[in-house]
Write an enzyme that holds these catalytic residues in place. Structure first.
Site, PDB file in Angstrom:
ATOM      1  N   ARG A  18       0.742  -1.129  -0.038  1.00  0.00           N
ATOM      2  CA  ARG A  18       0.343  -0.176  -0.272  1.00  0.00           C
ATOM      3  C   ARG A  18       0.782   1.182  -0.331  1.00  0.00           C
ATOM      4  O   ARG A  18       0.922   2.297  -0.194  1.00  0.00           O
ATOM      5  CB  ARG A  18      -1.056   0.280   1.294  1.00  0.00           C
ATOM      6  CG  ARG A  18      -2.394  -1.029   0.792  1.00  0.00           C
ATOM      7  CD  ARG A  18      -3.075  -1.066   2.160  1.00  0.00           C
ATOM      8  NE  ARG A  18      -3.005  -1.707   3.273  1.00  0.00           N
ATOM      9  CZ  ARG A  18      -3.073  -1.419   4.495  1.00  0.00           C
ATOM     10  NH1 ARG A  18      -3.683  -0.633   4.655  1.00  0.00           N
ATOM     11  NH2 ARG A  18      -3.135  -2.496   5.154  1.00  0.00           N
ATOM     12  N   ASN A 176      -5.905  -4.546  18.620  1.00  0.00           N
ATOM     13  CA  ASN A 176      -4.636  -4.981  18.758  1.00  0.00           C
ATOM     14  C   ASN A 176      -3.964  -3.523  18.101  1.00  0.00           C
ATOM     15  O   ASN A 176      -3.653  -3.771  16.583  1.00  0.00           O
ATOM     16  CB  ASN A 176      -4.538  -6.452  18.429  1.00  0.00           C
ATOM     17  CG  ASN A 176      -3.153  -6.735  17.941  1.00  0.00           C
ATOM     18  OD1 ASN A 176      -2.826  -6.608  19.182  1.00  0.00           O
ATOM     19  ND2 ASN A 176      -2.434  -7.471  17.451  1.00  0.00           N
ATOM     20  N   TYR A 372      32.011  33.199  -3.931  1.00  0.00           N
ATOM     21  CA  TYR A 372      31.996  31.369  -4.442  1.00  0.00           C
ATOM     22  C   TYR A 372      33.199  30.986  -3.578  1.00  0.00           C
ATOM     23  O   TYR A 372      34.005  31.485  -4.249  1.00  0.00           O
ATOM     24  CB  TYR A 372      31.766  30.730  -5.441  1.00  0.00           C
ATOM     25  CG  TYR A 372      32.180  29.368  -5.268  1.00  0.00           C
ATOM     26  CD1 TYR A 372      31.086  28.209  -4.614  1.00  0.00           C
ATOM     27  CD2 TYR A 372      33.292  28.601  -5.968  1.00  0.00           C
ATOM     28  CE1 TYR A 372      31.800  26.649  -4.672  1.00  0.00           C
ATOM     29  CE2 TYR A 372      33.861  27.390  -5.511  1.00  0.00           C
ATOM     30  CZ  TYR A 372      32.681  26.323  -4.906  1.00  0.00           C
ATOM     31  OH  TYR A 372      32.999  25.112  -5.073  1.00  0.00           O
TER      32      TYR A 372
END
Length: 476
Positions: A18, A176, A372
């Site tokens: 699923r 459960n 940079y």
């Protein structure tokens, strides 16, 4: 072995169809860990003599992840006989010879149970001298879960799976949780009697409960106080719900530890993160993996830290950092990108639209904007002018740039690695530095400026610029 010994069996053999995913269900992450990783981290707190993980579907992927995340877990392979009962049966066969203690069975897709809940379950089981104890929960919508069926005296009679339940049983709200404690010897004996004669054609572990009751054994039940913690995950909807539940739990824990979290709804914090008192986290911020943030730091808004260390009183805003170290009182952002290997010293600055990678930037040094800095060592008191870059890649290899203390670069400087700038050196605006610069020297690469008169009117005739130039010439 004594009856007080404990073995933990984690069921991780299911297919998880699923989820509709190439990734095995138990390896989907929430809170910085896989689902089964959460279960094993909780199990590790219980002091069990052995922890086993039963695998089957996508076995190699699951085993590889476990080896990296929890190498201490014992891997047990389930054969082609389907069902949780068979999974536990092969796990029992793999326990040390003579084991006759208690067996705690956990599900690899139930990640939110806490160690205190499980320890109370084991303690209650032992105090009651029960053959088995089941963890249950009371829910408004029990659809999809096995039901706890009680007898007239209120004791557990059996557990019935959803597909095998009749209408009356389906109406039962007690579910459960898929967590049990068994006495090992009785579990072995009753599992040998379980068949696959049911709607699923599987060997159900839950069948053992009815068999134990039929044999006159005591079966206890413990109703979980935190219902949400007992929910298993079967699809992406439940995955997201579990992630939100876990995150809410983590956020509240840190708030109680003295952390200000301005907007819990938009703040995500992984389970392995460490925060100090007086940290402030602003909206839309993610603090992930093994990140640590020291006292007084302000993180956010709009910031992501991944395995990043932030020092005292530092500020990181509207930025992203991964595997980086940010020193005390340093400032980062806005719109900075600190990649792996970045270290920013105390009182340093990485400013707007700056990217760094594998760069050690010293105390009091600043990379204010549009730069940079990669594969570089930057000393103390350095100021890199706007748009300074280290050109570290020659199309084949990466090279390092070394910048000494108190170096100042002019705007738009390009440092072509490998290159070294000595202490106190400077560069002129627009410099392209290809050779080492001695300490205290000024590096320039500037050609004399040349103006070509009338170029626009000749080459761009009819444009607005040409018309403006003509008007200016006439006025002069």
């Amino acid at each position: 072995m004594t009856e007080n010994t404990l073995a933990i069996v984690v069921l991780a053999a299911g297919q998880g169809t699923r989820m509709k995913s190439r990734l095995p269900k138990v390896l989907h992450p929430i809170g910085g860990r896989t689902l089964v990783g959460h279960v094993l981290a909780t199990a590790a707190q219980l002091g069990a003599d052995t922890v086993e993980v039963v695998v089957r579907h996508e076995r190699d992927q699951v085993v590889a992840a476990l080896a990296a995340e929890h190498p201490e877990a014992v891997i047990v392979d389930q054969d082609e006989v389907p069902g949780t009962g068979r999974a536990v049966q092969v796990a029992l066969d793999a326990l040390p010879e003579g084991f006759d203690g208690d067996v705690l069975v956990l599900s690899g897709d139930v990640p939110l149970l806490e160690a205190e809940t499980l320890q109370a379950l084991v303690d209650g089981h032992r105090a009651a001298a029960a053959a088995a104890t089941v963890l249950s929960a009371l829910v408004d919508d029990p659809n999809g879960y096995g039901r706890i069926i009680r007898d007239a005296s209120g004791d557990v009679a059996r557990i019935v799976e959803q597909k095998d339940a009749d209408d009356a049983e389906k109406a039962t709200r007690e579910i459960n949780a898929g967590v049990y404690v068994f006495r090992a010897g009785l579990l072995r004996a009753e599992l040998a009697k379980v068949t696959t004669d049911n709607a699923q054609g599987e060997m159900y572990l839950t069948a053992v409960i009815g068999l134990l009751r039929a044999a006159g054994e005591k079966v206890a039940v413990s109703i979980a106080a935190d219902t949400a913690a007992t929910f298993g995950i079967n699809d992406r909807v439940q995955l997201a719900e579990a992630a939100r539940t876990l995150n809410d739990r983590i956020v509240r824990r840190w708030q109680r530890e003295g952390v200000t979290i301005q907007d819990p709804a938009t703040t995500w914090i992984d389970d392995d993160v460490t925060l100090s008192p007086d940290v402030t986290i602003l909206p839309n911020t993610h603090v992930l993996r093994a990140s640590t943030v020291a006292s007084g730091a302000i993180i956010g808004p709009d910031t992501t830290l991944v395995s990043t260390e932030v020092g005292e009183d530092a500020t990181v805003r509207r930025s992203e950092a991964t595997l980086a170290v940010i020193g005390a009182r340093a400032t980062v952002g806005p719109f900075s990108y600190l990649r792996a290997g970045t270290t920013l010293g105390a009182d340093g600055k990485i400013g707007a639209y700056v990217e760094t990678k594998n760069a050690q930037i010293g105390d009091d040094s600043k990379v204010p904007h549009l730069s940079y800095v990669g594969d570089a060592i930057v000393g103390r008191g350095v100021n890199l002018g706007a748009s300074t870059i280290t050109a570290n890649y020659d199309d084949v290899n990466k090279h390092r740039t070394e910048i000494g203390d108190e170096v100042h670069t002019g705007s738009h400087t390009v440092l072509v690695a490998p290159v070294r700038l000595g202490a106190g050196a400077k560069t002129a605006a627009g410099a392209v530095v290809r050779k080492d610069v001695p300490a205290g020297a000024l590096a320039m690469s500037v050609a004399p400026q040349r103006n070509v008169a009338g170029w626009v009117e000749k080459n761009r005739a009819g444009t607005a610029a040409a018309d403006a130039a003509a008007r200016a010439d006439s006025a002069e």
